[in-house]
Design an enzyme around this catalytic site. Sequence first.
Site, short mmCIF file in Angstrom:
data_model
loop_
_atom_site.label_atom_id
_atom_site.label_comp_id
_atom_site.label_asym_id
_atom_site.label_seq_id
_atom_site.Cartn_x
_atom_site.Cartn_y
_atom_site.Cartn_z
CG LEU A 194 9.36 -16.94 -2.33
CD1 LEU A 194 9.17 -16.66 -0.57
CD2 LEU A 194 9.75 -15.52 -2.71
CG ASP A 196 -2.10 1.03 1.11
OD1 ASP A 196 -2.12 1.58 -0.12
OD2 ASP A 196 -2.55 1.01 2.17
CG HIS A 222 0.02 1.59 -9.21
ND1 HIS A 222 -0.21 1.19 -7.80
CD2 HIS A 222 -1.00 2.19 -9.69
CE1 HIS A 222 -1.42 1.77 -7.68
NE2 HIS A 222 -1.98 2.42 -8.63
C1 FPP Z 1 -2.14 -0.04 -3.29
O1 FPP Z 1 -1.84 1.33 -3.17
C2 FPP Z 1 -1.74 -0.66 -4.40
C3 FPP Z 1 -2.20 -1.45 -5.37
C4 FPP Z 1 -3.74 -1.32 -5.34
C5 FPP Z 1 -1.70 -2.05 -6.64
C6 FPP Z 1 -0.43 -2.79 -6.08
C7 FPP Z 1 0.25 -3.01 -7.42
C8 FPP Z 1 1.76 -3.17 -7.55
C9 FPP Z 1 2.40 -3.01 -6.64
C10 FPP Z 1 2.20 -3.25 -8.75
C11 FPP Z 1 1.66 -4.54 -9.73
C12 FPP Z 1 2.12 -5.67 -9.07
C13 FPP Z 1 2.74 -6.87 -9.71
C14 FPP Z 1 2.52 -8.22 -9.02
C15 FPP Z 1 3.57 -6.69 -10.85
P1 FPP Z 1 -2.64 2.35 -3.43
O2 FPP Z 1 -2.72 2.79 -5.00
O3 FPP Z 1 -3.93 2.02 -2.88
O4 FPP Z 1 -2.09 3.60 -2.73
P2 FPP Z 1 -2.75 4.73 -1.96
O5 FPP Z 1 -3.38 4.49 -0.92
O6 FPP Z 1 -1.37 5.82 -1.63
O7 FPP Z 1 -3.38 5.49 -2.94
#
Ligand code: FPP
Length: 234
Positions: A129, A19, A36
């Site tokens: 892993l 997050d 992201h």
């Molecule tokens: C949450 O942060 C994150 C997500 C919903 C997406 C997570 C995706 C990745 C880390 C990249 C893709 C993954 C792979 C496996 C290649 P948020 O966007 O909710 O952050 P915020 O709360 O600060 O808005």
Amino acid sequence: MLKKNENRILPQHIAIIMDGNGRWAKKKGLPRTAGHIAGAKTFKNIARYCNKIGLKYLTVYAFSTENWKRPADEVEGIMNLLRDYLKDAENFKDENIRVRFIGDRTPLADDIKELMAKNENDSKNATGLTLYIAINYGGRDEIVKAAQKIVDSGIKADEINEQLISDMLYTCDCPDPDFIIRPSGEYRISNYLIWQSAYSEFWYSDILWPDFTEKHLEKAIADFNKRNRRFGGI
Ligand code: FPP
């Protein structure tokens, strides 16, 4: 190089809520997708590190059943990152990481579904892993699907027990996470592994996921080592 604490006990299964990508990007005046992209880099780095230190299971929350509510370009950005990762995984074969996916694949693009199946198949004999990537995953959805499977298979009410339900979940062939990490200053489970986390230890931090490093992971593991796990006993 990090100093290794040889005496530390590794959790068997670490689950991470990645997050803070959006806030990381905002702080830098960048579009959310840039967050992201940075988050995906952190994910690869942490997965490799977990493999290196001998962790058995790592589960990461990449996309939830609720994340479809986000703007279409953000959803597309995350799906493209997943595509890139899956295509790139070819280059990491020698890392010996077994990749599995949890979640409902039905609404995903066909090419992504094919790449997921290929990655699972190509890595199935890896002995390092086991990396679970949660895509279109929701804990409640998972439990609903488990209930449907139980009814469909004609199992009687008095044959239902906790083990049977665990066996019907996406995570049926891995132990429950003993440690759940959520960075970014949020203190929620957000529909993540809600059945499996009954006795998990939690670790929170204000660090945003793109800034999360091996050092933070080692600090979290050191804290895990100080926990007194009683599982309802004394
Ligand atoms: C949450 O942060 C994150 C997500 C919903 C997406 C997570 C995706 C990745 C880390 C990249 C893709 C993954 C792979 C496996 C290649 P948020 O966007 O909710 O952050 P915020 O709360 O600060 O808005």
